[in-house]
Design an enzyme around this catalytic site. Sequence first.
Site, PDB file in Angstrom:
ATOM      1  N   SER A 242      80.339  33.820  27.222  1.00 14.95           N
ATOM      2  CA  SER A 242      79.019  34.116  28.080  1.00 14.95           C
ATOM      3  C   SER A 242      78.056  33.878  26.882  1.00 14.95           C
ATOM      4  CB  SER A 242      78.926  35.404  28.648  1.00 14.95           C
ATOM      5  OG  SER A 242      78.891  36.450  27.703  1.00 14.95           O
ATOM      6  N   LYS A 243      76.771  34.038  27.363  1.00 13.53           N
ATOM      7  CA  LYS A 243      75.608  33.939  26.504  1.00 13.53           C
ATOM      8  C   LYS A 243      75.660  35.152  25.301  1.00 13.53           C
ATOM      9  CE  LYS A 243      72.223  31.162  28.706  1.00 13.53           C
ATOM     10  NZ  LYS A 243      71.105  30.965  29.627  1.00 13.53           N
ATOM     11  N   ARG A 244      76.530  36.168  25.506  1.00 11.41           N
ATOM     12  CA  ARG A 244      76.514  36.860  24.355  1.00 11.41           C
ATOM     13  C   ARG A 244      77.355  36.669  23.399  1.00 11.41           C
ATOM     14  NH1 ARG A 244      79.517  41.080  25.693  1.00 11.41           N
ATOM     15  NH2 ARG A 244      79.956  40.520  27.823  1.00 11.41           N
ATOM     16  N   HIS A 245      78.051  35.624  23.421  1.00 13.97           N
ATOM     17  CA  HIS A 245      79.093  35.498  22.396  1.00 13.97           C
ATOM     18  C   HIS A 245      79.313  33.733  22.674  1.00 13.97           C
ATOM     19  CE1 HIS A 245      81.465  36.220  25.754  1.00 13.97           C
ATOM     20  NE2 HIS A 245      81.812  37.647  25.384  1.00 13.97           N
ATOM     21  N   VAL A 248      75.973  29.914  23.552  1.00 12.40           N
ATOM     22  CA  VAL A 248      74.508  29.826  23.157  1.00 12.40           C
ATOM     23  C   VAL A 248      74.551  28.378  22.708  1.00 12.40           C
ATOM     24  CG1 VAL A 248      73.842  32.157  22.995  1.00 12.40           C
ATOM     25  CG2 VAL A 248      74.714  30.891  20.995  1.00 12.40           C
TER      26      VAL A 248
END
Length: 467
Positions: A242-245, A248
């Site tokens: 996900s965007k957390r890890h 990006v």
Amino acid sequence: MIRTRFAPSPTGFLHIGGARTALFSWAFARHHGGQFILRIEDTDIARSTPEAVQAILDGMAWLELNHDEGPFYQTKRLYRYKEVIEQMLANDQAYLCYCSPEELDEMREAQRVRGDKPRYDGRWRPEPGKTLPVPPSGVQPVVRFKNPTEGTVAWKDMVKGVIEFANAELDDLIIARGDGTPTYNFCVVVDDLDMQISHVIRGDDHVNNTPRQINILKALGATVPQYAHLSMILGDDGTKLSKRHGAVSVMQYSDEGYLPEAVINYLARLGWSHGDAEIFNREQFVQWFDLDHITSSAGQFNTEKLRWLNQHYIKAADDTRLAGLTRPFLVRSGANPDDGPELSLVCALVKERAATIEELADAATLFYRTLHPSAELLALHVTAEVLPALSELVERFKALSWGRSAISTALKETLAAHGLKMPKLAMPVRVLVTGEPQTPAIDATLELIGQDKVVTRLEAGLKAAQA
Ligand code: GLU
């Protein structure tokens, strides 16, 4: 001849998963002295953007994954897809289907009621002796591929082993929509054929497309390429990226101060291994890379490991290069890298403990900003007890031929004369000269800040403390 391709759809940035696919495709071509092709799959007009194309090109350039051919844009090849569709229609490998969306819905509903799998029932598929329905007027037909109805389609996946699908499971795929535009799977096939791709290395979210693509390739008389489907990458916590890890943009890693060689090394180990080697450069990787040592289980993103590798590469990096990378971070934080010691010397001093360029810049800041120490820090360290020693130290510093060992000697002699221990004197000096209680080695720090600044700041601090 080994020819691989990276074929992103420009609907977002180049993320970690895409970059890993690109890296493996690139490395496989390089390892074998082959060609690496970049192809932009932009036929989904509604979701493709020029910004996304640029983001992909930027990401590839930053990672230095240079292509030998391309970028080819599918939207510039529409004439070619059309040509192949015409040819397939003429050769009875494809046919027109006039089913309206409502009809297809009815078909699926009836199948659902009977408990059958939903699929196109082949009502417009020409067969010897079969009478086709009369084409309705005003309906733009789609073009369907005449998929074999019997037997199986199988390939030996270079990562996952033999994968087999029964042809009966595969629908007659739509290869052109009613408006004549070609569909995704079809464009991939024509491109892989025209670009003479020998090895398709891509994410395993495409495994279900492969049997359809192989059948079309075979119909076109093509040599079917080898396929290697890479397992997905999971996030730090074992769930989907996900965007957390990691999900990006790779360019965000650049923005946060990761070095491209660290990211390359990191990605290389995400699902591939060479014995227990963890740290290796790009050349080494190309020399070692093969498809035999790709794990078929999912790779897991690990931010700590990426930081660890980045720290390694920062330590190994040339100080002038580090200075160039650190400068914009300093400027952004309001420091002036031109007012202070040579930045490369500061980088050399502080790089030991920085895991990112951002952290390197943080550690370098104290050399470029007049930091005003807080009242608490002053009260804690610049005590009445230490003032006589500080005064003496300033006098010694004024007379010094400035350099690390002379500074160290002056500190030690002052300590001895006043019967103090090092921290008693080093702390107030740090606080008065840098505004911070923590700095790299005190002698090296003072040396870089320079004699004039050190003396001026100490004198000002003393004066304030005595007032
Ligand atoms: N365009 C596809 C994607 O971005 C990749 C297609 C392929 O590699 O065959 O997922």
